[in-house]
Design an enzyme around this catalytic site. Structure first.
Site, PDB file in Angstrom:
ATOM      1  N   GLU A  33       0.827  -1.209   0.000  1.00 16.92           N
ATOM      2  CA  GLU A  33       0.000   0.000   0.000  1.00 16.92           C
ATOM      3  C   GLU A  33       0.865   1.264   0.000  1.00 16.92           C
ATOM      4  OE1 GLU A  33      -2.811  -0.177   3.224  1.00 16.92           O
ATOM      5  OE2 GLU A  33      -3.326  -2.251   2.768  1.00 16.92           O
ATOM      6  N   CYS A  34       1.910   1.246  -0.786  1.00 17.46           N
ATOM      7  CA  CYS A  34       2.883   2.327  -0.818  1.00 17.46           C
ATOM      8  C   CYS A  34       2.815   3.029  -2.168  1.00 17.46           C
ATOM      9  CB  CYS A  34       4.276   1.722  -0.606  1.00 17.46           C
ATOM     10  SG  CYS A  34       5.654   2.871  -0.726  1.00 17.46           S
ATOM     11  N   GLY A  35       3.177   4.288  -2.198  1.00 18.30           N
ATOM     12  CA  GLY A  35       3.232   5.007  -3.461  1.00 18.30           C
ATOM     13  C   GLY A  35       4.237   4.399  -4.427  1.00 18.30           C
ATOM     14  N   THR A  37       4.663   1.080  -4.668  1.00 17.71           N
ATOM     15  CA  THR A  37       4.235  -0.290  -4.945  1.00 17.71           C
ATOM     16  C   THR A  37       4.246  -0.628  -6.439  1.00 17.71           C
ATOM     17  OG1 THR A  37       2.958  -0.371  -2.902  1.00 17.71           O
ATOM     18  CG2 THR A  37       2.362  -1.964  -4.598  1.00 17.71           C
TER      19      THR A  37
END
Length: 161
Positions: A33-35, A37
């Protein structure tokens, strides 16, 4: 030696890191759930392009940065496969900083400190490239896209053949 000991894979099986000796290895701490990803796509492309030449990519999910990897091993694996077709080895969730940091990450951070000599991992998708000789070649920031590593990977693959 950087690649030593054993760690759990997403499927729960133990993996000897020594098995990767002699390969060029890219170690990445990941999150779903990371920018950053979408970098899974670039990592998978590198894996497909260079695995036959001896590249190994090892993904290590980590929930230490903004709680961006909350899922179980099964959920992480399903997410990576469904959304990005990840086929390179993925490991069980670990910590990369602090007292409970995985020994692999303790060794990586010592061998290749970050900006201004700080050892701590700053965010998800920090990358470490390890040569066939087991030595860390370089450490890359989360903002460094996987495709930007192609030249370094090619040099590492051609060295020591």
């Amino acid at each position: 030696m950087i690649l030593t000991g054993e760690m759990a894979r997403l499927n729960g099986e133990q993996q000897q890191l020594d098995d990767y000796q002699g390969h060029v290895v890219l170690v990445v701490n990941t999150a779903s759930e990371c920018g950053f990803t979408p970098q899974y796509e670039g990592l998978e492309a590198l894996w497909k392009q260079y695995k036959e030449q001896g590249l190994m990519i090892l993904g290590f999910p980590c929930n230490q940065f903004g709680h961006q990897e909350k899922g179980s091993s099964e959920e992480i694996g399903a997410f990576c496969q469904k959304n990005y077709g990840v086929s390179f080895p993925m490991f069980a969730k670990i910590e990369v900083n602090g007292d409970n940091a995985a020994p692999l990450y303790q060794r990586l951070k010592q061998a290749a400190p970050g900006v201004l000599g700080t050892e701590g991992i700053k965010w998800n998708f920090t990358k470490f490239l390890i040569g066939r000789d087991g030595q860390v070649i370089d450490r890359y920031a989360p903002t460094t896209k996987p495709e930007a590593l192609a030249k370094d990977i090619e040099q590492a693959l051609s060295a020591g053949q």
